[in-house]
Write a protein that holds these residues in place. Sequence first.
Motif, PDB file in Angstrom:
ATOM      1  N   GLN A 152      16.524  78.238  76.929  1.00 22.41           N
ATOM      2  CA  GLN A 152      16.542  78.736  78.303  1.00 22.41           C
ATOM      3  C   GLN A 152      17.841  79.506  78.486  1.00 22.41           C
ATOM      4  O   GLN A 152      18.926  78.986  78.188  1.00 22.41           O
ATOM      5  CB  GLN A 152      16.479  77.581  79.301  1.00 22.41           C
ATOM      6  N   LEU A 153      17.727  80.731  78.971  1.00 22.64           N
ATOM      7  CA  LEU A 153      18.888  81.614  79.038  1.00 22.64           C
ATOM      8  C   LEU A 153      19.050  82.207  80.422  1.00 22.64           C
ATOM      9  O   LEU A 153      18.069  82.512  81.102  1.00 22.64           O
ATOM     10  CB  LEU A 153      18.740  82.757  78.024  1.00 22.64           C
ATOM     11  N   LYS A 154      20.309  82.394  80.818  1.00 21.40           N
ATOM     12  CA  LYS A 154      20.617  83.159  82.016  1.00 21.40           C
ATOM     13  C   LYS A 154      21.977  83.822  81.836  1.00 21.40           C
ATOM     14  O   LYS A 154      22.591  83.706  80.765  1.00 21.40           O
ATOM     15  CB  LYS A 154      20.562  82.296  83.268  1.00 21.40           C
ATOM     16  N   LYS A 155      22.426  84.504  82.870  1.00 21.68           N
ATOM     17  CA  LYS A 155      23.600  85.363  82.727  1.00 21.68           C
ATOM     18  C   LYS A 155      24.827  84.626  82.231  1.00 21.68           C
ATOM     19  O   LYS A 155      25.550  85.110  81.357  1.00 21.68           O
ATOM     20  CB  LYS A 155      23.902  86.046  84.062  1.00 21.68           C
ATOM     21  N   ASP A 156      25.096  83.442  82.767  1.00 21.03           N
ATOM     22  CA  ASP A 156      26.337  82.751  82.441  1.00 21.03           C
ATOM     23  C   ASP A 156      26.193  81.674  81.383  1.00 21.03           C
ATOM     24  O   ASP A 156      27.100  80.855  81.191  1.00 21.03           O
ATOM     25  CB  ASP A 156      26.964  82.152  83.705  1.00 21.03           C
ATOM     26  N   GLY A 157      25.075  81.663  80.659  1.00 27.07           N
ATOM     27  CA  GLY A 157      24.955  80.691  79.583  1.00 27.07           C
ATOM     28  C   GLY A 157      23.519  80.370  79.225  1.00 27.07           C
ATOM     29  O   GLY A 157      22.588  81.079  79.613  1.00 27.07           O
ATOM     30  N   GLY A 158      23.368  79.301  78.485  1.00 24.42           N
ATOM     31  CA  GLY A 158      22.032  78.899  78.058  1.00 24.42           C
ATOM     32  C   GLY A 158      22.052  77.531  77.425  1.00 24.42           C
ATOM     33  O   GLY A 158      23.114  76.977  77.106  1.00 24.42           O
ATOM     34  N   THR A 159      20.868  76.990  77.229  1.00 27.42           N
ATOM     35  CA  THR A 159      20.742  75.675  76.608  1.00 27.42           C
ATOM     36  C   THR A 159      19.395  75.572  75.917  1.00 27.42           C
ATOM     37  O   THR A 159      18.432  76.242  76.301  1.00 27.42           O
ATOM     38  CB  THR A 159      20.885  74.554  77.661  1.00 27.42           C
ATOM     39  N   GLY A 160      19.337  74.731  74.890  1.00 29.92           N
ATOM     40  CA  GLY A 160      18.078  74.556  74.184  1.00 29.92           C
ATOM     41  C   GLY A 160      18.302  74.100  72.761  1.00 29.92           C
ATOM     42  O   GLY A 160      19.408  73.673  72.390  1.00 29.92           O
ATOM     43  N   SER A 161      17.251  74.194  71.953  1.00 28.42           N
ATOM     44  CA  SER A 161      17.317  73.688  70.580  1.00 28.42           C
ATOM     45  C   SER A 161      17.033  74.791  69.569  1.00 28.42           C
ATOM     46  O   SER A 161      16.296  75.737  69.840  1.00 28.42           O
ATOM     47  CB  SER A 161      16.308  72.547  70.390  1.00 28.42           C
TER      48      SER A 161
END
Length: 252
Positions: free
Chosen positions: A83-92
């Motif tokens: 999952q991505l957006k302008k100020d960062g992201g998270t996931g595997s």
Amino acid sequence: MTAIRRGRTRKAALARAVCALVVAGAGVSGCGGEDPDAGTNGVGKLSPAKIQSRTQSAAKAAPAVRLSGAVVSNKRTYKLDMQLKKDGGTGSVTSKGVTFRLLRMDEHLFIKADADFWTHQDGESDDSTSDTAAAGKLEGMYVKVPKGDPAYQQLSVFTDKDALLDGLLSLQGELDTDGRRELNGTRTIRLTSDKGAGGQIDVSLEGKPYPLLLVRAGDAGTIRLTDWGRDFALREPEKDETVDYGQQLPTS
């Protein structure tokens, strides 16, 4: 008069239904002068180059997106669910059977993995007692990746929305379109490069022209792009969940 009107209405409805069946079976664009782009966002009427430009612009302007699938780079396959957006992201990310989680908030990048990840180098186990002990301490913790570590650039790209999409959505070669389709209930138009050999992207014909499915050239992976514009929470891990390894991560 009422009976005649009803009869004409039924005949017109029947004609439209038959036409729809013929269109679906024959793959033609429409019948009876109907506009196949009626009710769409209109990108189906554009040239392939303009479709690509509109798609890239829509993707860049979107506040968030989810990418899932596989990317092949340097003969190595990476399975992504980010999952991505302008100020960062998270996931595997999974590679060579080992899965690790990434979390980036602005410039702060963290990696979380089990002991197997930290005790493997290029897929081979390291039996060093000290390394095994270190891996045990790192297991299940968010390890902060120093900006000076070579791993920072390699890993942060998976959490960088603009950088990742710029690389994935830039089809090289001769652009063309390859018909209309439907993906999970959404009408799309397929954009191809070099008749598909250079990759292809299914672009939404409904709402904003977001890319929904990407097939990379040379069997280099297939990516689904979903949850466009759907925000998600990013939370920096607590101190007791975090390990700061200093200037360089252990070799892994």
